[in-house]
Structures are given as structure tokens and as C-alpha cells.
Design an enzyme around this catalytic site. Structure first.
Site, PDB file in Angstrom:
ATOM      1  N   ALA A 151       0.850  -1.183   0.000  1.00 35.24           N
ATOM      2  CA  ALA A 151       0.000   0.000   0.000  1.00 35.24           C
ATOM      3  C   ALA A 151       0.888   1.235   0.000  1.00 35.24           C
ATOM      4  O   ALA A 151       1.597   1.490   0.974  1.00 35.24           O
ATOM      5  CB  ALA A 151      -0.916  -0.006   1.220  1.00 35.24           C
ATOM      6  N   LEU A 152       0.871   2.000  -1.088  1.00 35.70           N
ATOM      7  CA  LEU A 152       1.700   3.192  -1.219  1.00 35.70           C
ATOM      8  C   LEU A 152       0.836   4.428  -1.065  1.00 35.70           C
ATOM      9  O   LEU A 152       0.063   4.783  -1.954  1.00 35.70           O
ATOM     10  CB  LEU A 152       2.402   3.208  -2.590  1.00 35.70           C
ATOM     11  CG  LEU A 152       3.449   2.121  -2.827  1.00 35.70           C
ATOM     12  CD1 LEU A 152       3.966   2.186  -4.255  1.00 35.70           C
ATOM     13  CD2 LEU A 152       4.603   2.260  -1.828  1.00 35.70           C
ATOM     14  N   SER A 153       0.947   5.087   0.079  1.00 36.30           N
ATOM     15  CA  SER A 153       0.125   6.265   0.355  1.00 36.30           C
ATOM     16  C   SER A 153       0.656   7.511  -0.334  1.00 36.30           C
ATOM     17  O   SER A 153      -0.054   8.506  -0.473  1.00 36.30           O
ATOM     18  CB  SER A 153       0.062   6.507   1.858  1.00 36.30           C
ATOM     19  OG  SER A 153       1.346   6.896   2.341  1.00 36.30           O
ATOM     20  N   GLY A 154       1.934   7.469  -0.744  1.00 34.35           N
ATOM     21  CA  GLY A 154       2.586   8.662  -1.265  1.00 34.35           C
ATOM     22  C   GLY A 154       3.504   9.298  -0.241  1.00 34.35           C
ATOM     23  O   GLY A 154       4.142  10.313  -0.507  1.00 34.35           O
ATOM     24  N   GLY A 155       3.605   8.673   0.931  1.00 36.11           N
ATOM     25  CA  GLY A 155       4.481   9.178   1.981  1.00 36.11           C
ATOM     26  C   GLY A 155       5.758   8.374   2.100  1.00 36.11           C
ATOM     27  O   GLY A 155       5.933   7.347   1.439  1.00 36.11           O
ATOM     28  N   ASP A 193       6.965   6.654   4.730  1.00 36.59           N
ATOM     29  CA  ASP A 193       6.891   5.392   5.462  1.00 36.59           C
ATOM     30  C   ASP A 193       6.492   4.232   4.551  1.00 36.59           C
ATOM     31  O   ASP A 193       7.132   3.178   4.559  1.00 36.59           O
ATOM     32  CB  ASP A 193       5.895   5.503   6.618  1.00 36.59           C
ATOM     33  CG  ASP A 193       6.345   6.479   7.690  1.00 36.59           C
ATOM     34  OD1 ASP A 193       7.563   6.597   7.897  1.00 36.59           O
ATOM     35  OD2 ASP A 193       5.480   7.123   8.306  1.00 36.59           O
ATOM     36  N   SER A 194       5.444   4.407   3.778  1.00 40.61           N
ATOM     37  CA  SER A 194       4.988   3.319   2.915  1.00 40.61           C
ATOM     38  C   SER A 194       5.997   3.019   1.813  1.00 40.61           C
ATOM     39  O   SER A 194       6.163   1.868   1.405  1.00 40.61           O
ATOM     40  CB  SER A 194       3.623   3.653   2.304  1.00 40.61           C
ATOM     41  OG  SER A 194       3.686   4.801   1.478  1.00 40.61           O
ATOM     42  N   CYS A 210     -10.775   3.387   9.194  1.00 41.23           N
ATOM     43  CA  CYS A 210     -10.120   3.242   7.891  1.00 41.23           C
ATOM     44  C   CYS A 210      -9.293   1.966   7.856  1.00 41.23           C
ATOM     45  O   CYS A 210      -9.313   1.218   6.870  1.00 41.23           O
ATOM     46  CB  CYS A 210      -9.246   4.457   7.596  1.00 41.23           C
ATOM     47  SG  CYS A 210      -8.486   4.432   5.946  1.00 41.23           S
ATOM     48  N   GLY A 248       3.190   0.910   5.726  1.00 42.90           N
ATOM     49  CA  GLY A 248       4.215   1.652   6.450  1.00 42.90           C
ATOM     50  C   GLY A 248       3.861   1.931   7.889  1.00 42.90           C
ATOM     51  O   GLY A 248       4.459   2.829   8.506  1.00 42.90           O
ATOM     52  N   CYS A 304      -7.918  12.905   7.383  1.00 47.86           N
ATOM     53  CA  CYS A 304      -7.544  13.049   5.980  1.00 47.86           C
ATOM     54  C   CYS A 304      -8.642  13.659   5.128  1.00 47.86           C
ATOM     55  O   CYS A 304      -8.361  14.393   4.172  1.00 47.86           O
ATOM     56  CB  CYS A 304      -7.112  11.694   5.402  1.00 47.86           C
ATOM     57  SG  CYS A 304      -8.429  10.467   5.260  1.00 47.86           S
TER      58      CYS A 304
END
Length: 376
Positions: free
Chosen positions: A6-10, A12-13, A101, A125, A199
Site C-alpha cells: 500500500a503506497l500512500s505517497g508518503g 513510510d509506505s 479506515c 508503512g 484526511c
């Protein structure tokens, strides 16, 4: 293993996905599009899952050399997380949308879809650890970095989904090391600010969001004796323990600050009083989930309790309330009706119905429930 990252765009991920690649897994990156507004942008470091985050996630996947997809889960997000958020506040409770979530999106919709597509696990992440015993039992533990620990918001996932989850950052000593590792790997998100707050309320104005969705509903603010001391524009916008923004027209006789003690949605009334009236020593919760080995129903056990994502754990005794399985006088219900009772050794202040209640044994998560009632 085939791993869905899961790539949040941050940052950590992105680093978590990179570590999954280093471990030899067959990794595919996916970004969850959760906003129904395709033009939504971040406001500073608030919010997440915006159009900018999707672009950052794609660039991270390119650097890692893994396939990348965007899954539109915005309708599911609106129907579960946002709808629950509004319904809980409207009912006078205080929800944690990050918990919902994780429950409905990251470790239900995402994981279930990934398993259906042939993936063995989901990698995120989050800062938490998974410990595997000799008999294969998996335990959810606090992260090594206590300041970033997210076991509290992950506890809702339960043992079945934990068995298909990976948290590569659980043993990292600090966020600074994650950022340094991202920079060494050439990931442009290494210096990206963390997202915070809710969010889907990107400007941080939760009360404004509630007013827009639920409308104006004026009513009285009363003290513990029932005397009207002010007015509000909607009881749903208040939460137990709140001090600021009460707009009281009459000061307390002793001049001391007053706090929200109760939100009575049936009469659209907000009750305020002195700080000492906020302390409670008994809690009840429902929708309980338990990790293996689960406590025996009815037996009291010692534990520590945490009621806020970054709250301090307190010593307590708890028991899993035996609830008969539907249609049967024997056996215990393992479904959504499971309940828990907690006795706090020294009490806690400002606990509101709707908050997530997580039980720990040392660093190990025992279980989680949603607060339904509290008593002094």
C-alpha cells in the site's frame, strides 16, 4: 511471497515497500484513491491520499522498479469511514476515523481484494511489530519507536487479517532513520511532511465539516445541576473533555474552567462541569476483537489500557463478557456483539463513547473494543 504494498505517497509506505523488495518478495504497489473529489490537493501537511500523493506514490514505485496501480476505493471510503464519522458524532459519540479506515479500507477492502487476486500479504508503512510463536500464532506488538507506535489504530484488524499483514518498519528506532534510508534509496519523498489530522477534513476544521454535513441545530448548554449557562449550534460538534470553544455566557460560580461532561443528543443538550467530574474508573465496550491467545470469557485479567492514539497506557483489570451465541444458550458469540468490561486502577479523564479501547499485556495487544459507556 506475492506482496501488495500500500503506497500512500508518503515516506513510510515507500520505505516499507522497498524493504519488502529487499526481502525477496514479489511486490506490486497500489495507491488507494479515497477522495471523491479528483482535484483535491493537500493543505500543507494535512490530509493524505490526494492527487499529489498518488503522483508521489507512482514515482516511488518507479524508483523501486515495481508495478503500480491506483484502486478507486472512494465510494467504499465514503460509505464506511466518512458515514461512520458523521453518524457517530450525530449520536453524541467521538469516533476515531483512522481506526475505521484500517478496519474497513486497509485491512478489509484492500486486503480482501488482494487475497482474491492471489496476493499472500499486504505491506504497509505502519509502525508496529508482528511476532510469530513456534506454534505459528501471530501477536501484534508495539513498535520499537514508541513515539511512532501505531499498534493502537491497528488493533481493530484482529488475528485473521494480522496473519496476512507485514509492517517492515516495526523495528526501526526512529523516523529520522526512515527518512535517511529513503534519501539513500533516491526516494523523493524522504523529506515530505507527515500527514496529520483527519484526511478527509484537509483544512483541519472538523466542526466546520460537521456543520456543512449535519446543519445547524441550536440548543442549550447546561451545568451539572441543569442550569442553562450558554447555547450551542449543534451538540454533535462537542466531545467529552472539551474545554475550548464552549462560548459560555455565564462563568462558573467558583471561576474555574468547565469542560464538556456529556452530549445528550436526544435533547440536543451539552452538559458542562468541573474537571474532576471527568474522571471515570469503569468502562464498557462492544465490537470487541481478540488476538490469540484470547482471554477466557468471564475471567478477569490484569492489563494496561490505552484510549487515545498517543495516550499514556494505564493499569487496569478487564474481562471478556460472555455473550451467548445467537439462537443458542451455550457457547460464546465470536461476532460483532462481543463485549468487554474494564476497571481502571487510577481512573482516566475525558473518555467519550465511540473512542477505541485497546488492551495490552506489556507490548502485546490483547484486544480492542469501542467504548459504549463509562462510570465514575
Amino acid at each position: 511471497m506475492r506482496v501488495l504494498a500500500a503506497l500512500s505517497g508518503g515516506v513510510d509506505s515507500a520505505v516499507a515497500a522497498a524493504r519488502a523488495v529487499d526481502a525477496g518478495h514479489d511486490v506490486v504497489g497500489v495507491h488507494m484513491a479515497l477522495s471523491r473529489n479528483r482535484d483535491q490537493f493537500r493543505t500543507g501537511s494535512r490530509g493524505c491520499c490526494s492527487i499529489e500523493d498518488a503522483g508521489d506514490a507512482r514515482r516511488a514505485a518507479d524508483v523501486l522498479g515495481i508495478p503500480y496501480y491506483v484502486w478507486d476505493l472512494s465510494e467504499r471510503f465514503e460509505q464506511t469511514v466518512v458515514a461512520d464519522f458523521l453518524a457517530e458524532y450525530e449520536a453524541g459519540r467521538t469516533p476515531n476515523p483512522c481506526v475505521r479506515c484500517n478496519e474497513h479500507i486497509k485491512f478489509e477492502a484492500l486486503l480482501d481484494k488482494g487475497v482474491a487476486l492471489g496476493f499472500d500479504a499486504v505491506c504497509t508503512g505502519h509502525y508496529a511489530r508482528v511476532e510469530i510463536a513456534q506454534d505459528g500464532t501471530r501477536s501484534l506488538l508495539r513498535a520499537r519507536d514508541a513515539a511512532k507506535d501505531q499498534s493502537y489504530v491497528l488493533a481493530v484488524m484482529g488475528p485473521d487479517r494480522l496473519a496476512r499483514s507485514m509492517f517492515p518498519l516495526g523495528d526501526v528506532p526512529s523516523k529520522e532513520q526512515v527518512r535517511a534510508e529513503a534519501a539513500d534509496r533516491g526516494l523523493a519523498v524522504s523529506a515530505k511532511p507527515d500527514s496529520y489530522d483527519i484526511c478527509f477534513v484537509a483544512d483541519g476544521d472538523t466542526q466546520g465539516f460537521l456543520r456543512d454535513r449535519l446543519g445547524s441545530r441550536p440548543g442549550p448548554v447546561v451545568d451539572a445541576e441543569g442550569t442553562v449557562v450558554g447555547e450551542h449550534d449543534g451538540a454533535y460538534a462537542y466531545t467529552v473533555g472539551q474545554r475550548k470553544g464552549l462560548s459560555l455566557g455565564r462563568p462558573a460560580p467558583d471561576g474555574r474552567p468547565r469542560y464538556v461532561l456529556d452530549v445528550q443528543t436526544s435533547s440536543n443538550t451539552v452538559v458542562v462541569g468541573a474537571a474532576e467530574l471527568l474522571t471515570v474508573r469503569e468502562l464498557e465496550g462492544d465490537r470487541a476483537v481478540w488476538f490469540d491467545p484470547a482471554p477466557e470469557p468471564g475471567e478477569w485479567f490484569g492489563c494496561s489500557v490505552q484510549v487515545r492514539a498517543h495516550g499514556t497506557p494505564v493499569e487496569a483489570r478487564a474481562r471478556r463478557v460472555p455473550v451467548p451465541a445467537p439462537g443458542s444458550s451455550a457457547g460464546v458469540d465470536d461476532g460483532p456483539h462481543q463485549q468487554v468490561e474494564v476497571h481502571l486502577e487510577d481512573g482516566l479523564r475525558g473518555i467519550a463513547p465511540g473512542q477505541s479501547l485497546v488492551l495490552f499485556e506489556g507490548d502485546r495487544v490483547i484486544g480492542q473494543a469501542t467504548v459504549t459507556a463509562s462510570r465514575r
